[in-house]
Design a protein around this motif. Structure first.
Motif, PDB file in Angstrom:
ATOM      1  N   ALA A  96       0.824  -1.214   0.000  1.00 59.27           N
ATOM      2  CA  ALA A  96       0.000   0.000   0.000  1.00 59.27           C
ATOM      3  C   ALA A  96       0.857   1.263   0.000  1.00 59.27           C
ATOM      4  N   ALA A  97       1.986   1.242   0.712  1.00 58.43           N
ATOM      5  CA  ALA A  97       2.839   2.424   0.791  1.00 58.43           C
ATOM      6  C   ALA A  97       3.355   2.834  -0.580  1.00 58.43           C
ATOM      7  N   ALA A  98       3.548   1.869  -1.465  1.00 55.71           N
ATOM      8  CA  ALA A  98       4.029   2.195  -2.813  1.00 55.71           C
ATOM      9  C   ALA A  98       3.032   3.088  -3.529  1.00 55.71           C
ATOM     10  N   GLY A  99       1.739   2.814  -3.337  1.00 53.57           N
ATOM     11  CA  GLY A  99       0.716   3.646  -3.957  1.00 53.57           C
ATOM     12  C   GLY A  99       0.722   5.048  -3.383  1.00 53.57           C
ATOM     13  N   ALA A 100       0.876   5.167  -2.058  1.00 50.24           N
ATOM     14  CA  ALA A 100       0.902   6.493  -1.439  1.00 50.24           C
ATOM     15  C   ALA A 100       2.103   7.301  -1.898  1.00 50.24           C
ATOM     16  N   LEU A 101       3.243   6.645  -2.056  1.00 45.42           N
ATOM     17  CA  LEU A 101       4.459   7.347  -2.451  1.00 45.42           C
ATOM     18  C   LEU A 101       4.389   7.893  -3.870  1.00 45.42           C
ATOM     19  N   GLN A 102       3.458   7.364  -4.677  1.00 45.76           N
ATOM     20  CA  GLN A 102       3.302   7.883  -6.040  1.00 45.76           C
ATOM     21  C   GLN A 102       2.815   9.331  -6.042  1.00 45.76           C
ATOM     22  N   MET A 103       2.357   9.818  -4.877  1.00 42.88           N
ATOM     23  CA  MET A 103       1.901  11.201  -4.787  1.00 42.88           C
ATOM     24  C   MET A 103       3.064  12.193  -4.759  1.00 42.88           C
ATOM     25  N   LEU A 104       4.279  11.702  -4.562  1.00 45.20           N
ATOM     26  CA  LEU A 104       5.435  12.585  -4.593  1.00 45.20           C
ATOM     27  C   LEU A 104       5.594  13.174  -5.990  1.00 45.20           C
ATOM     28  N   HIS A 124      10.287  -0.272  -0.077  1.00 44.93           N
ATOM     29  CA  HIS A 124      10.270   0.580  -1.263  1.00 44.93           C
ATOM     30  C   HIS A 124      11.386   1.617  -1.120  1.00 44.93           C
ATOM     31  N   ARG A 125      11.845   2.120  -2.248  1.00 43.91           N
ATOM     32  CA  ARG A 125      12.936   3.099  -2.203  1.00 43.91           C
ATOM     33  C   ARG A 125      12.508   4.417  -2.845  1.00 43.91           C
ATOM     34  N   VAL A 126      12.843   5.502  -2.166  1.00 50.98           N
ATOM     35  CA  VAL A 126      12.591   6.842  -2.695  1.00 50.98           C
ATOM     36  C   VAL A 126      13.920   7.589  -2.726  1.00 50.98           C
ATOM     37  N   VAL A 127      14.222   8.198  -3.857  1.00 47.59           N
ATOM     38  CA  VAL A 127      15.413   9.037  -3.969  1.00 47.59           C
ATOM     39  C   VAL A 127      14.947  10.458  -4.221  1.00 47.59           C
ATOM     40  N   GLY A 128      15.416  11.382  -3.401  1.00 48.30           N
ATOM     41  CA  GLY A 128      14.977  12.767  -3.534  1.00 48.30           C
ATOM     42  C   GLY A 128      15.863  13.691  -2.736  1.00 48.30           C
ATOM     43  N   PRO A 129      15.400  14.886  -2.408  1.00 45.41           N
ATOM     44  CA  PRO A 129      16.207  15.861  -1.671  1.00 45.41           C
ATOM     45  C   PRO A 129      16.809  15.344  -0.356  1.00 45.41           C
ATOM     46  N   PRO A 130      16.102  14.467   0.417  1.00 41.33           N
ATOM     47  CA  PRO A 130      16.724  13.984   1.655  1.00 41.33           C
ATOM     48  C   PRO A 130      17.840  12.973   1.424  1.00 41.33           C
ATOM     49  N   GLY A 131      17.963  12.440   0.211  1.00 37.59           N
ATOM     50  CA  GLY A 131      18.897  11.363  -0.087  1.00 37.59           C
ATOM     51  C   GLY A 131      18.130  10.117  -0.479  1.00 37.59           C
ATOM     52  N   ILE A 132      18.426   9.006   0.159  1.00 38.39           N
ATOM     53  CA  ILE A 132      17.716   7.751  -0.095  1.00 38.39           C
ATOM     54  C   ILE A 132      16.803   7.461   1.092  1.00 38.39           C
ATOM     55  N   VAL A 133      15.551   7.214   0.808  1.00 40.09           N
ATOM     56  CA  VAL A 133      14.574   6.893   1.860  1.00 40.09           C
ATOM     57  C   VAL A 133      14.072   5.478   1.607  1.00 40.09           C
ATOM     58  N   VAL A 221      -0.666  -1.265  -5.309  1.00 44.73           N
ATOM     59  CA  VAL A 221       0.254  -0.355  -5.995  1.00 44.73           C
ATOM     60  C   VAL A 221      -0.643   0.488  -6.888  1.00 44.73           C
ATOM     61  N   PRO A 222      -1.611   1.245  -6.309  1.00 41.64           N
ATOM     62  CA  PRO A 222      -2.791   1.715  -7.010  1.00 41.64           C
ATOM     63  C   PRO A 222      -2.497   2.737  -8.092  1.00 41.64           C
ATOM     64  N   THR A 223      -3.178   2.591  -9.211  1.00 42.33           N
ATOM     65  CA  THR A 223      -3.080   3.571 -10.280  1.00 42.33           C
ATOM     66  C   THR A 223      -3.909   4.795  -9.948  1.00 42.33           C
ATOM     67  N   SER A 224      -4.878   4.657  -9.037  1.00 45.24           N
ATOM     68  CA  SER A 224      -5.735   5.793  -8.711  1.00 45.24           C
ATOM     69  C   SER A 224      -4.934   6.927  -8.095  1.00 45.24           C
ATOM     70  N   MET A 225      -3.941   6.614  -7.271  1.00 39.49           N
ATOM     71  CA  MET A 225      -3.137   7.652  -6.657  1.00 39.49           C
ATOM     72  C   MET A 225      -2.287   8.356  -7.710  1.00 39.49           C
ATOM     73  N   LYS A 226      -1.817   7.591  -8.728  1.00 32.45           N
ATOM     74  CA  LYS A 226      -1.056   8.210  -9.798  1.00 32.45           C
ATOM     75  C   LYS A 226      -1.933   9.183 -10.555  1.00 32.45           C
ATOM     76  N   GLY A 227      -3.182   8.800 -10.773  1.00 34.39           N
ATOM     77  CA  GLY A 227      -4.096   9.678 -11.484  1.00 34.39           C
ATOM     78  C   GLY A 227      -4.363  10.946 -10.703  1.00 34.39           C
ATOM     79  N   MET A 228      -4.515  10.819  -9.390  1.00 37.95           N
ATOM     80  CA  MET A 228      -4.754  11.988  -8.553  1.00 37.95           C
ATOM     81  C   MET A 228      -3.545  12.908  -8.572  1.00 37.95           C
ATOM     82  N   ARG A 229      -2.337  12.320  -8.594  1.00 37.39           N
ATOM     83  CA  ARG A 229      -1.136  13.144  -8.660  1.00 37.39           C
ATOM     84  C   ARG A 229      -1.107  13.935  -9.962  1.00 37.39           C
ATOM     85  N   SER A 230      -1.483  13.293 -11.074  1.00 41.51           N
ATOM     86  CA  SER A 230      -1.495  13.978 -12.349  1.00 41.51           C
ATOM     87  C   SER A 230      -2.507  15.107 -12.351  1.00 41.51           C
TER      88      SER A 230
END
Length: 235
Positions: A96-104, A124-133, A221-230
């Motif tokens: 589920a967290a992978a879907g939420a992270l798509q909002m970044l 899951h891995r996130v790379v961004g301003p803080p470094g690697i999360v 790994v929801p596509t709905s969150m990706k759509g909301m981000r867009s």
């Protein structure tokens, strides 16, 4: 010639898909949005009517203002309720967290399921301003923490001197609830400049190549969150 992904037709389809998803958790959503539109339009009409002027032109401007303000209020409320409904439907499901992270948004690279156990604990891995999360989730906090520790060691070997943060998504003590996950990750600081991200991602490619293809656990790994981000980006 293919139709661009940002055409009005695909945009409407995306909004309808999000609405249908949200309505499953929020059956009164349609009535609520209708009420918000009517209230917003009434306020907008009143504000426009107070502007200097009279006659037909003033009436037309007031109607247009009412429609615009009503639509804006409706979209704001719809976005918030749809996001809440999406979190409710995802919470407790594998990955589920992978879907939420798509909002970044831009400036972040999200890689779902870079590590896992047979019990469907995942990282899951996130790379961004803080470094690697590294974001872990699963049914056993002890297994998730061990999985995070193992992944940290692997990442430290290829991305030395890059800050690595560990986050556990969940409702337990010391864990970050799904609706607050994105905000929590964004608040981890700014240690990496955008120009440095390319080098970090290149180093991580070498690590990922050693793993082979990892199976994604059955879950949203929801596509709905990706759509909301867009939609939030205006695409």
């Amino acid at each position: 010639m293919s139709t661009p992904a940002s055409t009005p037709t695909s945009r409407r389809a995306q909004i309808m898909q999000t609405y249908q998803m949200a309505k499953r958790s929020d059956p009164r959503l349609g009535l609520i949005l209708l009420g918000v539109f009517v209230a917003g339009a009434a306020v907008g009409f009143g504000l426009m009517w107070l502007l200097p002027g009279s006659g037909v032109l003033s009436l037309v401007i007031s109607i247009i203002g009412a429609l615009l303000i009503g639509m804006l209020c409706t979209l704001l409320v719809f976005g918030r309720r749809a996001q809440r409904a999406a979190y409710q439907q995802m919470e407790g499901q594998p990955a589920a967290a992978a879907g939420a992270l798509q909002m970044l948004r831009r400036g972040w690279k999200v890689d779902p399921v870079v590590g896992f156990t047979k019990q469907q604990d995942v990282v899951h891995r996130v790379v961004g301003p803080p470094g690697i999360v590294l974001v872990g989730e699963g049914s056993s906090p002890s297994r998730v923490k061990q999985l995070l520790a193992n992944e940290r060691k692997k990442h430290e070997r290829v991305a030395y001197e890059v800050p690595i943060h560990e986050v556990v998504a969940g409702r337990g003590e010391g864990e970050v609830p799904l609706p607050k996950l994105v905000r929590h990750v964004q608040k981890l600081g700014r240690s990496v400049k955008p120009a440095e991200m390319t080098d970090i991602l290149q180093r991580l490619k070498a690590l990922d190549a050693q793993r082979g293809k990892l199976p994604v656990p059955k879950g949203p790994v929801p596509t709905s969150m990706k759509g909301m981000r867009s939609q939030q980006r205006g695409r």
